[in-house]
Design an enzyme around this catalytic site. Structure first.
Site, PDB file in Angstrom:
ATOM      1  N   HIS A  64     -11.463  -4.126  -8.860  1.00 53.95           N
ATOM      2  CA  HIS A  64     -11.561  -2.718  -9.205  1.00 53.95           C
ATOM      3  C   HIS A  64     -11.711  -2.538 -10.716  1.00 53.95           C
ATOM      4  CE1 HIS A  64      -9.146  -3.058  -5.503  1.00 53.95           C
ATOM      5  NE2 HIS A  64      -9.679  -1.902  -5.144  1.00 53.95           N
TER       6      HIS A  64
ATOM      7  N   TYR B 202     -10.281  -0.298 -12.429  1.00 52.39           N
ATOM      8  CA  TYR B 202      -8.991   0.030 -13.031  1.00 52.39           C
ATOM      9  C   TYR B 202      -8.129  -1.199 -13.318  1.00 52.39           C
ATOM     10  CZ  TYR B 202      -7.013  -0.363  -8.266  1.00 52.39           C
ATOM     11  OH  TYR B 202      -6.633  -0.806  -7.017  1.00 52.39           O
ATOM     12  N   GLU B 203      -8.489  -2.345 -12.758  1.00 50.32           N
ATOM     13  CA  GLU B 203      -7.741  -3.570 -13.041  1.00 50.32           C
ATOM     14  C   GLU B 203      -8.033  -4.107 -14.446  1.00 50.32           C
ATOM     15  OE1 GLU B 203      -7.314  -6.417  -9.516  1.00 50.32           O
ATOM     16  OE2 GLU B 203      -8.999  -5.162  -8.893  1.00 50.32           O
TER      17      GLU B 203
ATOM     18  N   ASN C 271      -4.779   8.806   3.857  1.00 48.01           N
ATOM     19  CA  ASN C 271      -3.959   9.946   3.433  1.00 48.01           C
ATOM     20  C   ASN C 271      -4.895  11.111   3.128  1.00 48.01           C
ATOM     21  OD1 ASN C 271      -4.438   7.967   0.988  1.00 48.01           O
ATOM     22  ND2 ASN C 271      -4.354  10.027   0.106  1.00 48.01           N
TER      23      ASN C 271
ATOM     24  N   HIS D 219       1.091   3.608  -2.443  1.00 51.19           N
ATOM     25  CA  HIS D 219       0.184   2.543  -2.017  1.00 51.19           C
ATOM     26  C   HIS D 219       0.709   1.860  -0.756  1.00 51.19           C
ATOM     27  CE1 HIS D 219      -3.069  -0.297  -2.391  1.00 51.19           C
ATOM     28  NE2 HIS D 219      -2.233  -1.307  -2.300  1.00 51.19           N
TER      29      HIS D 219
ATOM     30  N   MET E 102     -11.202   4.483  -5.011  1.00 52.16           N
ATOM     31  CA  MET E 102     -11.313   3.825  -6.311  1.00 52.16           C
ATOM     32  C   MET E 102     -12.179   2.562  -6.260  1.00 52.16           C
ATOM     33  SD  MET E 102      -7.272   4.173  -7.283  1.00 52.16           S
ATOM     34  CE  MET E 102      -6.380   5.679  -6.856  1.00 52.16           C
ATOM     35  N   SER E 103     -13.088   2.492  -5.299  1.00 50.84           N
ATOM     36  CA  SER E 103     -13.905   1.282  -5.141  1.00 50.84           C
ATOM     37  C   SER E 103     -15.256   1.638  -4.539  1.00 50.84           C
ATOM     38  CB  SER E 103     -13.174   0.282  -4.236  1.00 50.84           C
ATOM     39  OG  SER E 103     -13.080   0.803  -2.906  1.00 50.84           O
TER      40      SER E 103
ATOM     41  N   HIS F  88      -4.545  -7.248  -1.109  1.00 50.47           N
ATOM     42  CA  HIS F  88      -5.787  -7.990  -1.318  1.00 50.47           C
ATOM     43  C   HIS F  88      -5.442  -9.471  -1.474  1.00 50.47           C
ATOM     44  CE1 HIS F  88      -8.553  -4.490  -2.182  1.00 50.47           C
ATOM     45  NE2 HIS F  88      -7.363  -3.922  -2.211  1.00 50.47           N
TER      46      HIS F  88
ATOM     47  N   SER G 131      -8.006  -2.287   0.986  1.00 50.75           N
ATOM     48  CA  SER G 131      -6.549  -2.401   1.100  1.00 50.75           C
ATOM     49  C   SER G 131      -6.080  -2.226   2.543  1.00 50.75           C
ATOM     50  CB  SER G 131      -5.864  -1.335   0.229  1.00 50.75           C
ATOM     51  OG  SER G 131      -6.154  -1.526  -1.126  1.00 50.75           O
TER      52      SER G 131
ATOM     53  N   ALA H  80      -9.914   1.780   1.950  1.00 51.78           N
ATOM     54  CA  ALA H  80      -8.894   2.758   2.297  1.00 51.78           C
ATOM     55  C   ALA H  80      -9.014   3.877   1.265  1.00 51.78           C
ATOM     56  CB  ALA H  80      -7.512   2.119   2.230  1.00 51.78           C
TER      57      ALA H  80
END
Length: 270
Positions: free
Chosen positions: A81, A83-84, A233, A245, A209-210, A59, A28, A111
């Site tokens: 991902h 979560y998608e 962050n 995000h 998350m990746s 993306h 990201s 990120a």
């Protein structure tokens, strides 16, 4: 799976001017790296047979082929991902295609949130190991020996050779970096403070998350991996402000200036 991958490979090859040497997966807000690619050819994911589609802001959803410093590369401008709603085979599908295209080295970026309190937003971190907290694994199910072994070794998930090379290049350019362990969390929410305390005690320096699924599959396929995280962050319980995000993408874009310089010089010397 094998037949689907070969169909995707055949389609992509029609657009390639030469065989790519390095595969790149952009996280990201890190899409500016595409600007250093010369002689670009774009291939939208939606046009590639059997390819998933990116749904996350930041993306772009396309492959970019071309050269960085004379080295042929194939870059994913947007990843997939868990979560998608994709299964792990879909999340990692492009890595299988990379292998069939002859790619032997892969740079994966992301990120992510910082857990190590020596970090701050904008820090670039070489990933030296991972922790899989996603509750599943992309290698589960039937194993096709044409891809790789049933039980792949993970003693060096990120290539020591490539890490050492990255450090030398960063030192030469005067780019500050850290080194640490990346924990892969399912998302799509930002972790709770209690989860961050747990993940930190497990030895993680950063969480995202990746990346972990792609790293697992690349090692399974025999592709050498270099991972670089952008700490956008500090994780929940460490920073006081709420997560967003948009803020992640904003910080990643700022940090991508040094990331682009680093990666360009790094690939030129591969």
């Amino acid at each position: 799976m094998y037949d689907k991958v070969m169909e995707s490979k055949a389609f992509i090859e029609k657009s390639l001017k030469e065989q790519p040497k390095v595969g790149i997966i952009l996280g990201s807000g890190l899409g500016d790296l595409v600007n250093v690619i010369e002689d670009k050819v774009y291939i939208d994911y939606k046009d590639i047979p059997n390819f998933p589609q990116s749904t996350v802001k930041g993306h772009a959803g396309r492959l970019v082929s071309g050269k960085i410093g004379g080295v042929p590369v194939l870059c994913m401008e947007g990843r997939f991902h868990f979560y998608e709603g994709y299964d792990m085979k879909e999340v990692t599908y492009p890595v299988f295609v990379f292998k069939m295209l002859g790619i032997e080295k892969m740079l994966v970026t992301n990120a992510c949130g910082g857990i190590n309190t020596d970090f701050e937003p904008g820090t670039l971190m070489i990933i030296n190991d991972f922790i899989n907290l996603m509750g599943t694994n992309p290698l589960m199910g039937h194993n096709d020996e044409r891809f790789g072994p049933r039980f792949p070794d993970m003693s060096e998930p990120y290539s020591i050779e490539l890490m050492n090379h990255a450090k030398l290049v960063a030192d030469k350019l005067g780019i500050d970096y850290k080194e640490g362990v990346y924990a892969g969390f399912t998302g799509p929410y930002y972790e709770t403070a209690a989860e961050i305390r747990m993940i930190g005690r497990h030895g993680a320096d950063a969480v995202g998350m990746s990346t972990v699924p792609e790293t697992i599959v690349a090692n399974y396929l025999g592709i050498k991996v270099l991972g670089i995280s952008c700490i956008t962050n500090m994780a929940t319980g460490i920073q006081e402000m709420k997560h967003s995000h948009d803020r992640v993408v904003e910080i990643a874009k700022i940090a991508s200036v040094n990331m682009c310089k680093w990666v360009e010089a790094l690939i030129c010397e591969l």
